[in-house]
Design a protein around this motif. Structure first.
Motif, PDB file in Angstrom:
ATOM      1  N   LEU A  40       0.824  -1.207   0.000  1.00  0.00           N
ATOM      2  CA  LEU A  40       0.000   0.000   0.000  1.00  0.00           C
ATOM      3  C   LEU A  40       0.858   1.257   0.000  1.00  0.00           C
ATOM      4  N   ALA A  41       1.973   1.223   0.729  1.00  0.00           N
ATOM      5  CA  ALA A  41       2.860   2.384   0.776  1.00  0.00           C
ATOM      6  C   ALA A  41       3.539   2.613  -0.569  1.00  0.00           C
ATOM      7  N   ALA A  42       3.943   1.531  -1.234  1.00  0.00           N
ATOM      8  CA  ALA A  42       4.571   1.665  -2.547  1.00  0.00           C
ATOM      9  C   ALA A  42       3.582   2.235  -3.561  1.00  0.00           C
ATOM     10  N   ALA A  43       2.343   1.745  -3.516  1.00  0.00           N
ATOM     11  CA  ALA A  43       1.332   2.261  -4.431  1.00  0.00           C
ATOM     12  C   ALA A  43       1.112   3.749  -4.210  1.00  0.00           C
ATOM     13  N   GLU A  44       1.066   4.168  -2.963  1.00  0.00           N
ATOM     14  CA  GLU A  44       0.858   5.588  -2.657  1.00  0.00           C
ATOM     15  C   GLU A  44       2.008   6.431  -3.187  1.00  0.00           C
ATOM     16  N   LEU A  45       3.233   5.947  -3.044  1.00  0.00           N
ATOM     17  CA  LEU A  45       4.385   6.685  -3.568  1.00  0.00           C
ATOM     18  C   LEU A  45       4.296   6.865  -5.076  1.00  0.00           C
ATOM     19  N   LEU A  46       3.714   5.885  -5.750  1.00  0.00           N
ATOM     20  CA  LEU A  46       3.588   5.951  -7.207  1.00  0.00           C
ATOM     21  C   LEU A  46       2.300   6.628  -7.645  1.00  0.00           C
ATOM     22  N   GLY A  47       1.546   7.150  -6.685  1.00  0.00           N
ATOM     23  CA  GLY A  47       0.343   7.907  -7.019  1.00  0.00           C
ATOM     24  C   GLY A  47      -0.811   7.055  -7.485  1.00  0.00           C
ATOM     25  N   GLN A  48      -0.903   5.840  -6.963  1.00  0.00           N
ATOM     26  CA  GLN A  48      -1.991   4.957  -7.372  1.00  0.00           C
ATOM     27  C   GLN A  48      -2.552   4.218  -6.170  1.00  0.00           C
ATOM     28  N   GLU A  49      -3.699   3.576  -6.381  1.00  0.00           N
ATOM     29  CA  GLU A  49      -4.263   2.681  -5.376  1.00  0.00           C
ATOM     30  C   GLU A  49      -3.905   1.254  -5.761  1.00  0.00           C
ATOM     31  N   ALA A  50      -3.506   0.470  -4.759  1.00  0.00           N
ATOM     32  CA  ALA A  50      -3.160  -0.918  -5.047  1.00  0.00           C
ATOM     33  C   ALA A  50      -4.385  -1.687  -5.544  1.00  0.00           C
ATOM     34  N   VAL A  51      -4.177  -2.510  -6.542  1.00  0.00           N
ATOM     35  CA  VAL A  51      -5.227  -3.371  -7.070  1.00  0.00           C
ATOM     36  C   VAL A  51      -5.297  -4.619  -6.198  1.00  0.00           C
ATOM     37  N   VAL A  52      -6.502  -5.002  -5.779  1.00  0.00           N
ATOM     38  CA  VAL A  52      -6.681  -6.114  -4.856  1.00  0.00           C
ATOM     39  C   VAL A  52      -6.789  -7.431  -5.627  1.00  0.00           C
ATOM     40  N   PHE A  53      -6.016  -8.422  -5.180  1.00  0.00           N
ATOM     41  CA  PHE A  53      -6.048  -9.766  -5.741  1.00  0.00           C
ATOM     42  C   PHE A  53      -6.584 -10.742  -4.703  1.00  0.00           C
ATOM     43  N   PRO A  54      -7.170 -11.843  -5.143  1.00  0.00           N
ATOM     44  CA  PRO A  54      -7.728 -12.806  -4.196  1.00  0.00           C
ATOM     45  C   PRO A  54      -6.670 -13.454  -3.308  1.00  0.00           C
ATOM     46  N   SER A  55      -7.108 -13.886  -2.135  1.00  0.00           N
ATOM     47  CA  SER A  55      -6.344 -14.765  -1.259  1.00  0.00           C
ATOM     48  C   SER A  55      -5.199 -14.036  -0.551  1.00  0.00           C
TER      49      SER A  55
END
Length: 287
Positions: free
Chosen positions: A244-259
């Protein structure tokens, strides 16, 4: 059915497998599946859900079938990126798509940073990046404690410490460090010491992976579509937080994957995920 090949480089002989159609005969770009320290075998089930395109799996240098000739034992993302670049060139079918898991996600990010023209889409699933965390110093201390336990008492103790680190929810506070050393039996690990100290996960050989610092500017400038992916079950665990922190640094929301962190794995590895649902999500994200 997969065919196995060896890519000979001055520093290592890299073993890789081609699943499905040969890259030269396919109208689809290859999909590379990259792990670290996981080897090619961990992607066998996931690869089977992509019969329409070439899927390339491989053993990182020094792991599995890939033999090092450089005299080194450390696992460094920039070095793995060079190997992946050489592999893309050898396939002669770039640019490619890349799915990277855990340390393989870090390698994928290093590949896009150094060789952005190699990759059309990178799906970086749960990269364990300590520097992106607000409690980075404490997380590094917790990681180092895993290696200390491994060096002192062997695999069982080290893996028990790793399980404690990876399952902890939230920042590594004083409460975390006040815990007694975990009992290996609690996690189904052997108490006996086999004397080996070369495990790529528990030793310091892969510290460069978890200490890797994102080049945010390079990633933003790259023509590559970079997708940061988080497991739905990770919550505020270590890899959930780093993702989540890496996604925020790149200006995006993390995409959720199953499991979970290894959600693409099938039952033969003991902690089965949801590989069919995972593959469907990856198909959707790759388009």
């Amino acid at each position: 059915m997969a065919t196995t090949h060896i890519l000979e480089t001055p520093e290592a002989d890299i073993a890789y497998d081609v699943h499905g159609p040969a890259p030269a005969d396919s109208g689809r770009a290859p999909l590379l599946m990259v792990g670290q320290p996981m080897e090619a075998g961990g992607f066998t089930t996931l690869a089977s859900y992509f019969p329409e395109r070439p899927v390339i799996t491989y053993d990182p240098r020094g792991l599995g079938r890939s033999v090092r000739k450089d005299g080194d034992v450390t696992n460094v993302p920039a070095v793995q990126a060079r190997d992946l670049h050489a592999l893309v060139q050898a396939l002669g079918a770039g640019p490619v798509d890349v799915f990277g898991s855990s340390g393989g996600a870090v390698a994928g990010l290093a590949l896009v940073t150094a060789y952005p023209e190699d990759v059309t889409t990178l799906v970086a699933h749960e990269p364990p990046l300590i520097p992106v965390l607000p409690d980075a110093a404490a997380a590094e201390r917790a990681r180092n404690a895993v290696t200390e336990a491994y060096q002192a008492k062997g695999f069982g103790a080290g893996m028990a410490a790793f399980m404690l680190l990876s399952s902890w929810q939230g920042e590594y506070t004083d409460d975390y460090f006040a815990q007694p050393a975990p009992d290996p039996a609690q996690f189904g690990m052997p108490a006996e010491d086999d004397g080996q100290r070369d495990d790529p996960l528990l030793s310091d050989r892969s510290w460069a992976v978890s200490s890797y610092e994102l080049d945010v500017e390079a990633l933003r400038k790259a023509p590559t579509r970079v997708v940061i992916a988080v497991a739905e079950e990770s919550g505020q665990s270590f890899t959930g937080r780093t993702t989540l922190a890496a996604a925020e640094l790149l200006g995006q929301e993390a995409v959720v994957f199953p499991s979970h962190h290894g959600g693409f794995l099938s039952g033969e590895f003991g902690y089965a995920g949801q590989p069919e649902a995972f593959a469907a999500r990856l198909h959707e994200v790759l388009g």
